[in-house]
Structures are given as structure tokens and as C-alpha cells.
Design an enzyme around this catalytic site. Structure first.
Site, PDB file in Angstrom:
ATOM      1  N   CYS A   1      11.808 -76.106 -21.912  1.00 37.60           N
ATOM      2  CA  CYS A   1      11.434 -77.471 -22.242  1.00 37.60           C
ATOM      3  C   CYS A   1      10.444 -77.446 -23.407  1.00 37.60           C
ATOM      4  O   CYS A   1       9.626 -76.542 -23.523  1.00 37.60           O
ATOM      5  CB  CYS A   1      10.793 -78.223 -21.091  1.00 37.60           C
ATOM      6  SG  CYS A   1      11.737 -78.183 -19.575  1.00 37.60           S
TER       7      CYS A   1
ATOM      8  N   ARG B   1      14.356 -75.057 -27.184  1.00 40.77           N
ATOM      9  CA  ARG B   1      13.823 -74.680 -25.866  1.00 40.77           C
ATOM     10  C   ARG B   1      14.606 -75.303 -24.711  1.00 40.77           C
ATOM     11  O   ARG B   1      14.389 -74.960 -23.555  1.00 40.77           O
ATOM     12  CB  ARG B   1      12.366 -75.133 -25.754  1.00 40.77           C
ATOM     13  CG  ARG B   1      11.463 -74.544 -26.818  1.00 40.77           C
ATOM     14  CD  ARG B   1      10.088 -75.132 -26.721  1.00 40.77           C
ATOM     15  NE  ARG B   1       9.350 -74.536 -25.642  1.00 40.77           N
ATOM     16  CZ  ARG B   1       8.506 -73.527 -25.767  1.00 40.77           C
ATOM     17  NH1 ARG B   1       8.303 -72.999 -26.954  1.00 40.77           N
ATOM     18  NH2 ARG B   1       7.878 -73.045 -24.735  1.00 40.77           N
TER      19      ARG B   1
ATOM     20  N   TRP C   1      15.051 -78.486 -20.314  1.00 38.64           N
ATOM     21  CA  TRP C   1      16.008 -77.508 -19.796  1.00 38.64           C
ATOM     22  C   TRP C   1      15.791 -77.505 -18.291  1.00 38.64           C
ATOM     23  O   TRP C   1      14.728 -77.099 -17.811  1.00 38.64           O
ATOM     24  CB  TRP C   1      15.745 -76.125 -20.377  1.00 38.64           C
ATOM     25  CG  TRP C   1      16.742 -75.097 -19.940  1.00 38.64           C
ATOM     26  CD1 TRP C   1      17.945 -74.819 -20.516  1.00 38.64           C
ATOM     27  CD2 TRP C   1      16.626 -74.194 -18.825  1.00 38.64           C
ATOM     28  NE1 TRP C   1      18.585 -73.814 -19.830  1.00 38.64           N
ATOM     29  CE2 TRP C   1      17.802 -73.412 -18.784  1.00 38.64           C
ATOM     30  CE3 TRP C   1      15.652 -73.979 -17.852  1.00 38.64           C
ATOM     31  CZ2 TRP C   1      18.018 -72.436 -17.827  1.00 38.64           C
ATOM     32  CZ3 TRP C   1      15.877 -73.006 -16.889  1.00 38.64           C
ATOM     33  CH2 TRP C   1      17.051 -72.241 -16.892  1.00 38.64           C
TER      34      TRP C   1
ATOM     35  N   GLY D   1       7.615 -75.829 -17.289  1.00 36.70           N
ATOM     36  CA  GLY D   1       7.241 -74.793 -16.318  1.00 36.70           C
ATOM     37  C   GLY D   1       7.870 -75.087 -14.981  1.00 36.70           C
ATOM     38  O   GLY D   1       8.834 -75.847 -14.887  1.00 36.70           O
TER      39      GLY D   1
ATOM     40  N   GLU E   1      26.110 -56.265 -26.103  1.00 28.62           N
ATOM     41  CA  GLU E   1      25.749 -57.407 -26.941  1.00 28.62           C
ATOM     42  C   GLU E   1      26.999 -58.231 -27.298  1.00 28.62           C
ATOM     43  O   GLU E   1      26.967 -59.461 -27.299  1.00 28.62           O
ATOM     44  CB  GLU E   1      25.024 -56.899 -28.198  1.00 28.62           C
ATOM     45  CG  GLU E   1      24.594 -57.942 -29.196  1.00 28.62           C
ATOM     46  CD  GLU E   1      23.628 -58.986 -28.651  1.00 28.62           C
ATOM     47  OE1 GLU E   1      23.167 -58.882 -27.500  1.00 28.62           O
ATOM     48  OE2 GLU E   1      23.355 -59.952 -29.388  1.00 28.62           O
TER      49      GLU E   1
ATOM     50  N   LYS F   1      27.401 -62.103 -26.320  1.00 29.56           N
ATOM     51  CA  LYS F   1      27.645 -63.138 -27.341  1.00 29.56           C
ATOM     52  C   LYS F   1      28.882 -63.954 -26.974  1.00 29.56           C
ATOM     53  O   LYS F   1      28.884 -65.167 -27.076  1.00 29.56           O
ATOM     54  CB  LYS F   1      27.867 -62.512 -28.731  1.00 29.56           C
ATOM     55  CG  LYS F   1      26.659 -61.900 -29.403  1.00 29.56           C
ATOM     56  CD  LYS F   1      25.704 -62.882 -30.021  1.00 29.56           C
ATOM     57  CE  LYS F   1      24.614 -63.266 -29.084  1.00 29.56           C
ATOM     58  NZ  LYS F   1      23.461 -62.424 -28.997  1.00 29.56           N
TER      59      LYS F   1
ATOM     60  N   HIS G   1      35.350 -45.776 -13.650  1.00 27.09           N
ATOM     61  CA  HIS G   1      34.690 -45.812 -12.344  1.00 27.09           C
ATOM     62  C   HIS G   1      34.739 -47.214 -11.733  1.00 27.09           C
ATOM     63  O   HIS G   1      33.937 -47.531 -10.865  1.00 27.09           O
ATOM     64  CB  HIS G   1      33.240 -45.332 -12.473  1.00 27.09           C
ATOM     65  CG  HIS G   1      33.153 -43.911 -12.949  1.00 27.09           C
ATOM     66  ND1 HIS G   1      33.422 -42.834 -12.137  1.00 27.09           N
ATOM     67  CD2 HIS G   1      32.875 -43.395 -14.174  1.00 27.09           C
ATOM     68  CE1 HIS G   1      33.294 -41.721 -12.835  1.00 27.09           C
ATOM     69  NE2 HIS G   1      32.974 -42.029 -14.074  1.00 27.09           N
TER      70      HIS G   1
HETATM   71  O1  M6R Z   1      12.926 -64.650 -27.240  1.00 26.37           O
HETATM   72  P1  M6R Z   1      13.382 -63.422 -26.550  1.00 26.37           P
HETATM   73  O2  M6R Z   1      13.940 -62.402 -27.472  1.00 26.37           O
HETATM   74  O3  M6R Z   1      12.333 -62.827 -25.640  1.00 26.37           O
HETATM   75  O4  M6R Z   1      14.563 -63.906 -25.616  1.00 26.37           O
HETATM   76  C1  M6R Z   1      15.206 -63.053 -24.719  1.00 26.37           C
HETATM   77  C2  M6R Z   1      16.566 -63.594 -24.346  1.00 26.37           C
HETATM   78  O5  M6R Z   1      16.447 -64.828 -23.705  1.00 26.37           O
HETATM   79  C3  M6R Z   1      17.457 -63.753 -25.576  1.00 26.37           C
HETATM   80  O6  M6R Z   1      17.589 -62.537 -26.246  1.00 26.37           O
HETATM   81  C4  M6R Z   1      18.856 -64.242 -25.201  1.00 26.37           C
HETATM   82  O7  M6R Z   1      19.506 -63.315 -24.396  1.00 26.37           O
HETATM   83  C5  M6R Z   1      19.631 -64.480 -26.488  1.00 26.37           C
HETATM   84  N1  M6R Z   1      19.292 -65.732 -27.059  1.00 26.37           N
HETATM   85  C6  M6R Z   1      21.073 -64.364 -26.300  1.00 26.37           C
HETATM   86  O8  M6R Z   1      21.749 -64.453 -27.506  1.00 26.37           O
END
Ligand code: M6R
Length: 606
Positions: A2, A27, A74, A101, A482, A486, A505
């Protein structure tokens, strides 16, 4: 998560608030709202949806007043709908609050208030704060005292801003574990979850600390701690330039950010290469202390955790320092055995991830030094760690991280070279050669980005699928993870990343003619091994999409070629096609690429 924006001053509040929450939409973006005090009335408009849509439907911009609060949400407690959107009123509608929060004891507080006859409107945890304040005022407390007492009753994480119809010249703010920043300007005081909404109006900011409770007027503010004692907080001067965040000619920020990588990788090492080693301005840990390090623990979440995995390999390979990688969310609760000769390296784009902050606090409690590899300047993590290395990638707006991932990799490579030189594991000639190779990477990535037609063609063939498997080994295993992340997050296709040899496995049971398997298989130390893994997929009629440096091997369904670089730097190159593949698949599926459902860019709740 948020985003909160608030203002009290001489100007009309709503344009500032709307621009503020727009800046913070990364956010969370499931609902939003604004409340102001105008001509002795407390007015509020809010609804489910993204700010642009809610604003055109409800005409938020029409609200008047020089004091106001706004939030982009959020959802944690209560589904994203009009009623659960912030701001929330007290029962008598005299008080409005916005909250970021989680109030962990909300249900017990609600129960007590219900027994007193209060009726809640929403399903949120946040609303209880407004009701508590009302109840405490009814008991004879002033608004200021009621605000303070309410905060003593709530448990959990909060950044809260409140207004009271009867106190139209005051804003009430509080922070515990969720960030809140004050901006001090000549025309008034600005409040926001981070500096982005504020920096345009003033360069003077105060970062509230945990337990801070403040009362703001248009020209002044006072801050107390939760035991009601006055505290002084430094006024910081913002030095960094205001960032350019326009989308330019790109259709989505994600695509723009993928294409920015030649520049952002360059920025990650610019000014940090010093002949046969690397140098960093802000490590704040002496060479003597660094030489004593026996183990490095890398922590992060999501994409940053994937970068940690690459970092773990680099640090062991290049600097020969035992390294272990932990999810921040697990590390904070697993009662880690930490020693003073450990070093905690935290990776975060936003610098606000709640679990990563908790991991740092855990390490600090045990006397372990901490370094942050962070993109957002002045963020909570950047301020909390002993030392740090900024990524300098510029603001990343697409929720899916792309450019900050490669910046993290470039910085981790530099850090490994630096530590390797420091402890003598890496000789001067090899270090020069390695740094020289890094300097060539932006040019290589730039060439790769000139033609994505093959990737678009693959996306067109496979975008209608429901599943995908990504495989890689060693340095390319994190790239498989990754790639899968994505694809999941922006196209909503179920995807798994696996070390290629692990496939047999378990996941091999999933493979049939409908399963696309993306294999990251550049030539290198394990090339022949991964070719065998590919055979295992082919034998089960899986569709093999190979990302490789080699010429076409017979029998692959698709081949995406990438340039050959050393194993260490391969992830910087091999990640580009998986980023683009997910982008083009999501585009073909008509997904909201920059703001995927259920996600937020900055995860400030645990
Ligand atoms: O801001 P941060 O790098 O700490 O965020 C961690 C994850 O929330 C962030 O990497 C998230 O997985 C990505 N936005 C995904 O693409």
C-alpha cells in the site's frame, strides 16, 4: 504494501495526493481513495480499481481542501472492493485514516469494540484503528492522546495517517515497521510511504523511526515515541536527481526496462573498476574486517533471491568464500546460527521488503555485519545496513523485476572480484581479464536486444499453454527459476524452474507433448551434461526450447541463440531471452504486464 500520501499546507491537497498515490502505485493497485477536510466537513471518495479508473469514475479530483490523506491499496485483510478501500472512517465519521501494514491483533480489538456496540463496515484490519481513536476520544481523551493510546493497543506493522473533522489544521502520523517519510516545504508538510511523491516539492525529508508518533500542522511538526517522550529526528537533504520515469516509445515499462539493461549494467560498474580490482564508496567495513569474513550469507526474496543464488556461486568460485543463500522470510524465523566472522549481504530492489528488513535485524542482533545491494536510494534497507552498494538502475516501475536483476548480478561479480583480490584468491591478471569482460557486457546485451523476432515467434507458438518447465544448471539454474517466475507473474501460466539434473527426480512425470521445456544450455563447463538432460525431455516428447550459444543441434523444437561469454557472466546474457519470452507471451495473452494481478512491487508486509 500500500502507498500512503498525505498533505497539510497552503495548497489544494487533492492534486498532490493523487499524484502522490500514482507515484506509489507500484506498491499496490487494487483500490484507492482520498479524504479531505473542507469547510468543516470530512469528505471521502474511494473505490476498487486502479487510480486512473477510480479517479475517472468517482471524480476524486473534485474534492477540495488543504489537508488530506490518500492511499493505493494491496489487500491483505478483506478482498479488494469499494468498502475495503482506504481511507476508513471511525463509526461516527469524524475521523479518517489510511494504513499500510498489518494490524495483527485486529480481530481481538474488533471483538472488544463490537461488545461496546460498534459496528464495522469493512473486513479490513485497518478500520479498527479509526474506531479505537473514536472510542478513546469518547472516554475523554484529546485527539492527540487518543491517537497515541490507540497505537499502543495495536500490534503488528503500521504506517498510519489520520485526520479528524474537528481538528482541520492537523495531520496525525505514526510508524512501526512500515515506512513513512515527512517532507518539509515552505507551503506545508508532505507525508508519503517513500520519497517519490515528496521529492518534487522539497529536498528536506525526515524518515520516521519505528515507534514515532507525530502531529503535523502546515508549518510545524512534533514527534514523540510511544512512551510519549519528545524525540528529535534528523532532517535529511535529498541529493539525488529526480528520476525520469516516462515510458517513452515503449508499450510497457517492462519492455522499456529490459531495453535499458545495457545502460543499467554499465551504471552498476561505472566508476567501480580500479585496474585489477573493484572499489566501492559505501561499504563502511574495513579491509581488515572483510579479510576476517569466513562465510557470506546472501538473503533476498523473489527475483532478488535468484540474484543471491548467482551471487553465491560467484563468491565461492571467484573469492573462494563459503557462501550460503537464504530466503529472507525463512532466515528471519529459522533461528540461524550466526557468528561474528559472517557477513550478511542483502539484495533488494525496493529496499523496503519486510522480510529482508527482518533478516538484517536478526543479523545485527547477533553482531553480524550487513551489506545492502539496493536500488532505491534512501530506502529503509539502505539506511539500516552497515554498508551498501547502490545499483543506480533508476526507478523500476514494471512489477516484474528485470533491469535490477542484471544490476544485482553485475555488482555481485564486482564484489566477488574485490573480495577475491583482497584475500588473495584471485590474481591480478585474471582479475583484469574478468573486469575487462564485464565492461564488454553492455555492448553484448545491446546487440542482443536489437532483434527479438525469434523470441516473439516462439511466444506466438506457445502462449496458449497452461504449463512450462524451465531447466538450467549451475550459473543458469537461477536463470531457469527467474524465467519461470517471470512467466508466472505476468502471464499467469504455471511454470516451474528446476536444476536440469533434478528433473528426473520428479518433474519428468509432467513431460508430454504438451509441455514446453525451456532449457538454458549455453556452451560451458556443463554443456554436455545438459545436452543429456535435453535428450531425456525429448524422449518423452516434451517440446524443447533451447537457449544456447551453439549452432542449431538437430532435433530441438526451437533454438534461441545467445552470445558466448564466460560462465561467470553468462547469467547476465542468458536472462535476456527469458525476460523477453515472458513479456511477449504475456502480451499475446493480453495481460496487464506492468501491473499483474495480485502483485505489488514493494512487499512491505510479511
Ligand atoms: O524489492 P525487492 O527486490 O526486495 O523485492 C523482492 C521481490 O518481491 C521481487 O524481486 C519480486 O519477486 C519481483 N518483483 C518479481 O519480478
Amino acid at each position: 504494501m500500500c502507498g500512503i500520501s498525505a498533505y497539510i499546507g497552503e495548497k489544494e491537497a487533492v492534486p498532490i495526493l493523487l499524484e502522490g498515490i500514482k507515484r506509489l502505485e507500484y506498491r499496490g493497485y487494487d483500490s484507492c481513495g482520498v479524504a479531505t477536510i473542507f469547510e468543516k466537513e470530512l469528505v471521502c471518495r474511494k473505490g476498487a480499481g486502479k487510480i486512473k479508473d477510480v479517479n475517472s469514475k468517482l471524480k476524486l479530483f473534485e474534492l477540495k481542501g488543504c489537508v488530506g490523506i490518500a492511499q493505493t491499496r494491496w489487500a491483505t485483510h478483506g478482498e479488494p472492493n469499494d468498502v475495503n478501500a482506504h481511507p476508513h472512517f471511525s463509526e461516527n465519521k469524524e475521523i479518517a485514516i489510511v494504513h499500510n501494514g498489518i494490524i495483527e491483533n485486529a480481530s481481538s480489538l474488533r471483538k472488544v469494540l463490537r461488545e461496546k456496540g460498534y459496528n464495522f463496515r469493512s473486513k479490513t484490519d485497518s478500520e479498527v484503528v479509526a474506531f479505537l481513536i473514536e472510542d478513546l476520544i469518547k472516554e475523554g481523551n484529546s485527539m492527540g492522546d487518543a491517537f497515541m493510546k490507540a497505537l499502543k493497543l495495536v500490534e503488528g506493522a503500521f504506517a498510519i495517517v489520520a485526520i479528524n473533522r474537528k481538528k482541520p489544521h492537523k495531520l496525525y502520523v505514526a510508524k512501526q515497521s512500515s515506512p513513512l517519510v515527512l517532507g518539509i516545504a515552505n507551503d506545508g508538510l508532505y507525508v508519503a510511504s517513500d520519497i517519490l511523491p515528496i521529492q518534487k516539492y522539497t529536498r528536506k525529508v525526515v524518515y520516521l523511526q519505528d515507534g514515532d508518533v507525530g502531529i503535523l500542522t502546515k508549518s510545524n511538526y512534533s514527534i514523540r515515541d510511544l512512551s510519549n517522550v519528545d524525540v528529535n529526528r534528523d532532517v535529511n537533504e535529498l541529493n539525488e536527481e529526480i528520476e525520469e520515469t516516462s515510458i517513452g516509445n515503449f508499450e510497457h515499462f517492462m519492455l522499456k526496462e529490459i531495453h535499458e539493461q545495457p545502460k543499467t549494467i554499465h551504471r552498476a560498474f561505472r566508476g567501480r573498476i580500479d585496474n585489477d580490482t573493484a572499489k566501492f564508496g559505501g561499504l563502511n567495513i574495513s579491509e581488515k574486517e572483510l579479510k576476517r569474513i569466513k562465510r557470506i550469507i546472501l538473503v533476498g526474496c523473489g527475483t532478488s533471491w535468484h540474484a543471491c543464488l548467482v551471487g553465491g556461486y560467484l563468491l565461492e568460485d571467484i573469492a573462494k568464500i563459503p557462501s550460503q543463500v537464504e530466503y529472507a522470510s525463512e532466515f528471519r524465523y529459522k533461528k540461524p546460527v550466526l557468528k561474528e566472522d559472517d557477513l550478511l549481504v542483502v539484495l533488494s530492489q525496493s529496499g523496503e521488503t519486510a522480510d529482508s528488513i527482518a533478516a538484517i535485524n536478526e543479523a545485527k542482533k547477533k553482531g553480524v555485519k550487513t551489506i545492502g545491494l539496493v536500488n532505491s536510494v534512501g530506502s529503509s534497507i539502505a539506511r539500516l545496513v552497515d554498508g551498501g552498494i547502490y545499483l543506480h538502475a533508476g526507478q523500476e516501475i514494471g512489477v516484474a523485476s528485470t533491469k535490477t536483476f542484471t544490476s544485482h548480478l553485475a555488482v555481485l561479480y564486482l564484489l566477488s572480484v574485490y573480495l577475491g583480490r583482497l584475500n588473495g584468491s584471485l590474481d591480478s591478471e585474471k582479475a583484469k581479464e574478468m573486469l575487462n569482460e564485464l565492461e564488454g557486457i553492455p555492448g553484448i546485451v545491446s546487440e542482443m536486444l536489437k532483434d527479438s523476432s525469434k523470441i516473439e515467434e516462439v511466444a506466438s507458438k506457445y502462449f496458449e499453454g497452461n504449463n512450462a518447465l524451465y531447466l538450467g544448471r549451475h550459473y543458469n539454474f537461477p536463470i531457469a527459476l527467474e524465467g519461470a517466475l517471470k512467466l508466472k507473474e505476468i502471464s499467469y501460466i504455471h511454470a516451474e524452474g528446476y536444476p536440469a539434473a533434478e528433473m528426473k527426480h520428479g518433474p519428468i512425470a509432467l513431460i508430454d507433448e504438451n509441455m514446453p521445456v525451456v532449457v538454458i544450455a549455453p556452451e560451458g563447463r556443463l554443456y554436455s551434461k545438459i545436452l543429456s538432460n535435453i535428450e531425456e525431455v525429448k524422449s518423452r516428447r516434451g517440446k524443447v526450447i533451447v537457449i544456447t550459444t551453439n549452432g542449431l543441434e538437430d532435433g530441438f523444437d526451437e533454438v534461441i541463440k545467445i552470445p558466448k561469454v564466460s560462465d561467470y557472466l553468462m547469467p547476465l546474457v542468458s536472462v535476456i531471452p527469458v525476460q523477453l519470452l515472458s513479456y511477449y507471451v504475456a502480451k499475446k495473452r493480453g495481460c496487464d504486464i506492468d501491473k499483474p494481478r495480485n502483485l505489488a512491487k514493494s512487499v512491505t508486509v510479511e
